[in-house]
Design an enzyme around this catalytic site. Sequence first.
Site, PDB file in Angstrom:
ATOM      1  N   GLU A 179       0.859  -1.183   0.000  1.00  0.00           N
ATOM      2  CA  GLU A 179       0.000   0.000   0.000  1.00  0.00           C
ATOM      3  C   GLU A 179       0.896   1.234   0.000  1.00  0.00           C
ATOM      4  OE1 GLU A 179      -2.599   2.458  -0.499  1.00  0.00           O
ATOM      5  OE2 GLU A 179      -3.555   0.521  -0.112  1.00  0.00           O
ATOM      6  N   ASP A 193       5.765   1.289  -4.441  1.00  0.00           N
ATOM      7  CA  ASP A 193       5.048   0.986  -5.675  1.00  0.00           C
ATOM      8  C   ASP A 193       5.045  -0.513  -5.959  1.00  0.00           C
ATOM      9  OD1 ASP A 193       3.914   1.779  -8.395  1.00  0.00           O
ATOM     10  OD2 ASP A 193       5.695   0.644  -8.956  1.00  0.00           O
ATOM     11  N   ASP A 224      -8.398   1.363  -7.853  1.00  0.00           N
ATOM     12  CA  ASP A 224      -8.926   2.584  -8.455  1.00  0.00           C
ATOM     13  C   ASP A 224      -9.377   2.279  -9.881  1.00  0.00           C
ATOM     14  OD1 ASP A 224      -9.345   5.130  -9.597  1.00  0.00           O
ATOM     15  OD2 ASP A 224      -7.822   6.036  -8.304  1.00  0.00           O
ATOM     16  N   LYS A 275     -12.799   7.372 -16.148  1.00  0.00           N
ATOM     17  CA  LYS A 275     -12.797   8.133 -17.398  1.00  0.00           C
ATOM     18  C   LYS A 275     -11.974   7.391 -18.455  1.00  0.00           C
ATOM     19  CE  LYS A 275     -13.359  12.693 -15.281  1.00  0.00           C
ATOM     20  NZ  LYS A 275     -12.780  14.056 -15.121  1.00  0.00           N
ATOM     21  N   ASP A 306     -16.149  -2.980  -7.909  1.00  0.00           N
ATOM     22  CA  ASP A 306     -17.564  -2.604  -7.906  1.00  0.00           C
ATOM     23  C   ASP A 306     -17.893  -1.716  -9.114  1.00  0.00           C
ATOM     24  OD1 ASP A 306     -16.187  -0.395  -7.060  1.00  0.00           O
ATOM     25  OD2 ASP A 306     -17.407   0.013  -5.293  1.00  0.00           O
ATOM     26  N   THR A 347     -15.106  -5.442   2.413  1.00  0.00           N
ATOM     27  CA  THR A 347     -14.282  -4.255   2.591  1.00  0.00           C
ATOM     28  C   THR A 347     -15.173  -3.018   2.625  1.00  0.00           C
ATOM     29  OG1 THR A 347     -13.996  -3.781   0.235  1.00  0.00           O
ATOM     30  CG2 THR A 347     -12.488  -5.394   1.233  1.00  0.00           C
ATOM     31  N   LYS A 348     -14.590  -1.907   3.079  1.00  0.00           N
ATOM     32  CA  LYS A 348     -15.375  -0.674   3.119  1.00  0.00           C
ATOM     33  C   LYS A 348     -15.746  -0.225   1.704  1.00  0.00           C
ATOM     34  CE  LYS A 348     -11.885   2.992   2.985  1.00  0.00           C
ATOM     35  NZ  LYS A 348     -11.453   4.258   3.609  1.00  0.00           N
ATOM     36  N   PHE A 349     -14.900  -0.548   0.721  1.00  0.00           N
ATOM     37  CA  PHE A 349     -15.202  -0.193  -0.661  1.00  0.00           C
ATOM     38  C   PHE A 349     -16.393  -0.995  -1.181  1.00  0.00           C
ATOM     39  CE2 PHE A 349     -10.802   1.219  -0.277  1.00  0.00           C
ATOM     40  CZ  PHE A 349     -10.888   2.470  -0.850  1.00  0.00           C
ATOM     41  N   GLU A 350     -16.481  -2.254  -0.769  1.00  0.00           N
ATOM     42  CA  GLU A 350     -17.620  -3.071  -1.171  1.00  0.00           C
ATOM     43  C   GLU A 350     -18.898  -2.557  -0.527  1.00  0.00           C
ATOM     44  OE1 GLU A 350     -18.773  -7.795  -1.648  1.00  0.00           O
ATOM     45  OE2 GLU A 350     -16.940  -7.194  -0.610  1.00  0.00           O
TER      46      GLU A 350
END
Length: 251
Positions: free
Chosen positions: A105, A132, A155, A159, A191, A228-231
């Site tokens: 991370e 990285d 991420d 776009k 997602d 996860t919090k993103f899910e």
Amino acid sequence: MTEQKITFADQKRKTVEIAEFTEDGRYKRKVRSFVLRTGRLSEFQRNMMNNNWATLGLEYQTTAFDFTQIYGNTNPVILEIGFGMGKSLVEMALQNPDKNYLGIEVHTPGVGACIAYAVEKQVKNLRVICHDATEILQDCIADNSLAGLQLFFPDPWHKTKHHKRRIVQPHFVEKIQQKLVPNGFVHMATDWENYAEYMLEVLTSAVGLHNTSATNDYIPRPDFRPLTKFEQRGHKLGHGVWDLFFIKNIT
């Protein structure tokens, strides 16, 4: 007024090494530093990093990691790229003491939070890196050394003009395939449907990997992957979640 001391964690927050690529997207061995504008690193997170890095943290190096020496055993190693705040990664390490976990991370608040949770839960089979991921894969991970690769909710760069910035690219998957042991897995989740379709296209086109999906596309969310919090965010926004699970062929 006394000047605040710059600690190890502060230095990690300010700079991180990233990879560079040729115009056609291929990796080239050139490293530069850049200022990483991340969220605020709390005093607690800073202290967790400073006090526990020697036991839970790893640094970038130009030779492959010796996992047996690092973990003190020969258990399979699973790499997770972009673990966010690290809660689900720590939970997986807790649930699977017979496996070793390595998390990457670049955002130091997440690294600090992950270390704090790992210390709280007394996790021993986890190490984290603040660097990285492409550099780590290129230089620090030996071929045929990983039991699995996890990439959850990266991420999406939604776009169209930014799609080239997505971490999932043919050259990335090719590198992952090289690092996996035979029967090693690639598990991705997103997602964003458009990104899921792109992940599926790239993984399906990769030589040496096969899809485990009964419908040759996505799998139901497996019980072993913590929410996860993103899910959770995706559910609130009405987004679906797509899991992909591929296995490296035995040759």
